[in-house]
Design a protein around this motif. Structure first.
Motif, PDB file in Angstrom:
ATOM      1  N   ASP A 151       0.838  -1.206   0.000  1.00  0.00           N
ATOM      2  CA  ASP A 151       0.000   0.000   0.000  1.00  0.00           C
ATOM      3  C   ASP A 151       0.872   1.255   0.000  1.00  0.00           C
ATOM      4  O   ASP A 151       0.565   2.240  -0.656  1.00  0.00           O
ATOM      5  N   LEU A 152       1.939   1.164   0.772  1.00  0.00           N
ATOM      6  CA  LEU A 152       2.867   2.307   0.819  1.00  0.00           C
ATOM      7  C   LEU A 152       3.432   2.589  -0.567  1.00  0.00           C
ATOM      8  O   LEU A 152       3.538   3.736  -0.994  1.00  0.00           O
ATOM      9  N   GLN A 187      -1.077   5.131   1.522  1.00  0.00           N
ATOM     10  CA  GLN A 187      -1.177   5.366   2.968  1.00  0.00           C
ATOM     11  C   GLN A 187      -0.679   6.725   3.435  1.00  0.00           C
ATOM     12  O   GLN A 187      -1.209   7.276   4.376  1.00  0.00           O
ATOM     13  N   MET A 188       0.359   7.206   2.757  1.00  0.00           N
ATOM     14  CA  MET A 188       1.049   8.325   3.383  1.00  0.00           C
ATOM     15  C   MET A 188       0.402   9.688   3.200  1.00  0.00           C
ATOM     16  O   MET A 188       0.293  10.449   4.132  1.00  0.00           O
ATOM     17  N   SER A 189      -0.010   9.994   1.973  1.00  0.00           N
ATOM     18  CA  SER A 189      -0.292  11.390   1.705  1.00  0.00           C
ATOM     19  C   SER A 189      -1.580  11.876   2.346  1.00  0.00           C
ATOM     20  O   SER A 189      -1.571  12.805   3.138  1.00  0.00           O
ATOM     21  N   ASP A 206       1.396   4.447  -2.723  1.00  0.00           N
ATOM     22  CA  ASP A 206       1.130   5.782  -2.193  1.00  0.00           C
ATOM     23  C   ASP A 206      -0.258   5.868  -1.584  1.00  0.00           C
ATOM     24  O   ASP A 206      -0.904   6.903  -1.593  1.00  0.00           O
ATOM     25  N   ASP A 225      -5.215  24.272  13.448  1.00  0.00           N
ATOM     26  CA  ASP A 225      -4.963  23.733  14.788  1.00  0.00           C
ATOM     27  C   ASP A 225      -5.541  24.654  15.858  1.00  0.00           C
ATOM     28  O   ASP A 225      -6.185  24.201  16.804  1.00  0.00           O
ATOM     29  N   PHE A 245      -4.415  12.674  10.036  1.00  0.00           N
ATOM     30  CA  PHE A 245      -3.284  13.586  10.271  1.00  0.00           C
ATOM     31  C   PHE A 245      -2.766  14.137   8.941  1.00  0.00           C
ATOM     32  O   PHE A 245      -2.547  15.340   8.791  1.00  0.00           O
ATOM     33  N   GLY A 246      -2.604  13.220   7.980  1.00  0.00           N
ATOM     34  CA  GLY A 246      -2.099  13.617   6.658  1.00  0.00           C
ATOM     35  C   GLY A 246      -3.039  14.615   5.991  1.00  0.00           C
ATOM     36  O   GLY A 246      -2.600  15.577   5.368  1.00  0.00           O
ATOM     37  N   ARG A 296      -5.093  16.672   7.452  1.00  0.00           N
ATOM     38  CA  ARG A 296      -5.021  17.984   8.116  1.00  0.00           C
ATOM     39  C   ARG A 296      -3.769  18.737   7.666  1.00  0.00           C
ATOM     40  O   ARG A 296      -3.824  19.930   7.358  1.00  0.00           O
ATOM     41  N   ASP A 308      -4.737   9.200   5.942  1.00  0.00           N
ATOM     42  CA  ASP A 308      -5.006   9.260   7.363  1.00  0.00           C
ATOM     43  C   ASP A 308      -5.354  10.703   7.735  1.00  0.00           C
ATOM     44  O   ASP A 308      -5.019  11.651   7.038  1.00  0.00           O
TER      45      ASP A 308
END
Lengths: 159, 249
Positions: free
Chosen positions: A23-24, A29-31, A27, A62, A36-37, A39, A34
């Protein structure tokens, strides 16, 4: 030539490990997959848009999400967000980030004793907050939208 | 990660010229097929396909010890001793993995099923037509075995990509970066820790943890895509190969 006996020190991978790594590589998972990504991505788009408009937006998502701003400050943020949304040169990504800031500011105000600072129908606000709370699960931003959605129910009942 | 045995150095006394960026499959096959075989090429070939071949055979024979034995037999008989498969390989005929699958299929039928039939004291009566063995009632098992072969091939690629990424991180003094990457994506992929949790033991906040992990991910991705391109050739995009691999999981 002979084949050597197996080397027991060599690692191997389980299926979930393989899936995570593949999955990584895709691409996936990272960008942006999630909260956090997403935001970070939104804040980054906002910063680019703000820089072009001559407005400082650093860390604004934030601060709004952390209930750190007063109602007048949230109103200022909301007006800034409206200007950024209207920016003719904004890319879709930047406009989406500005819309996020707009909703975040109105949601944060709603969480201050149900203060409504936008003229949008409460049902429309509720739908937007519910959608955005699902986009940022586990993040202060997602929590803010979930709380604001609860406030819209309360306000509807009291009308 | 679980520990699983398989030969790290398949053939004694040889070293691959580059453990991580070997030649393409076809170059490798040509080198291994030459008269007076290049031991490095043969070694590299065995390393690259060992997990996949073992997984293929184990799916059919359902016995790990026998699978290990037959894997060694396969490499000895078809790669080291006879080189028949390597000599028959031609890039124009299709993907190397397809040739490997067919060769394995014939090998398993020949060795394992003949052995079983002998044990049952029944005569082996193939009808003598070309491809006759392919039609016997074992197609379902072979479909599963082919999946296992591809999965094993993918596992080897991922392990190599991880090893190379780790080495690059060490070269750059980024051991902690790699450790954080490992914690986030490898240690417990079903319940991966948040970036905040990953950063805690290193006393760094989630933003820095994320940024360091992104650095490693970028390297890992580049290494893996290069390995896939090398191995699969240019006919297919690495993305399609990855999607095929994901379908086997």
């Amino acid at each position: 030539m002979k084949i050597d006996p197996p080397d027991s020190d060599r690692m191997s991978l389980t299926q979930p490990q393989m899936r995570a790594l593949l999955d990584l590589a895709l691409d996936a998972q990272m960008s942006t997959s999630d909260a956090f990504g997403r935001r970070m991505e939104a804040q980054s788009a906002l910063d680019e848009l703000g820089a072009r408009a001559g407005a400082s937006t650093a860390g604004m998502l934030d601060r709004v999400a952390e209930d750190a701003l007063s109602i007048p400050e949230l109103q200022t943020v909301k007006e800034l967000a409206k200007c950024l949304i209207a920016d003719a040169n904004a890319t879709p990504r930047e406009r989406e980030a500005a819309q996020l800031l707009y909703h975040a500011s109105t949601a944060a105000a709603l969480c201050v004793n149900g203060t409504k600072i936008s003229g949008e129908p409460i049902q429309d606000c509720r739908e937007a907050y519910l959608r955005l709370s699902a986009v940022f699960p586990g993040e202060p931003l997602g929590d803010l939208f979930a709380r604001a959605a609860a406030w819209t129910v309360l306000l509807n009942q009291n009308r | 990660m679980r520990q699983d045995p398989h030969p790290q150095r398949a053939i004694r006394g040889t070293q691959s010229p580059d453990r991580f960026f070997p030649a393409t499959s076809w170059t490798l096959v040509r080198r291994a097929a030459q008269k007076g075989q290049d031991p490095n090429a043969v070694n590299e070939f065995i390393e690259r396909y060992y997990i996949g071949v073992t997984a293929f055979i184990a799916t059919i024979v359902q016995d790990d010890t026998l699978a290990e034995e037959l894997t060694h037999e396969f490499f000895e008989a078809r790669i080291i001793d006879s080189r028949r498969m390597l000599e028959a390989a031609s890039q124009e005929k299709g993907r190397f993995r397809d040739l490997l699958k067919t060769t394995l299929r014939h090998f398993v039928i020949d060795r394992h099923f003949r052995r079983l039939k002998k044990q049952r004291e029944t005569e082996v009566e193939p009808d003598g037509l070309p491809g006759a063995w392919d039609t016997i009632e074992i197609n379902k098992e072979f479909a599963k075995a082919e999946h296992a072969l591809i999965r094993g091939w993918g596992e080897t690629l991922l392990l190599r990509a991880l090893a190379r990424t780790k080495e690059r991180c060490e070269e750059r003094g980024q051991q902690e970066h790699f450790e954080m990457f490992k914690r986030r994506y490898i240690d417990d992929p079903d319940q991966p820790p948040s970036f905040h949790e990953v950063g805690l033991p290193f006393s760094i906040d989630e933003k820095i943890a994320r940024s360091r992990i992104v650095t490693v991910v970028t390297q890992f991705r580049a290494v893996l895509l290069e390995l896939i391109r090398n191995d699969a050739g240019v006919e297919r995009s690495p993305r399609d190969e990855i999607l095929d691999l994901l379908a086997t999981l």
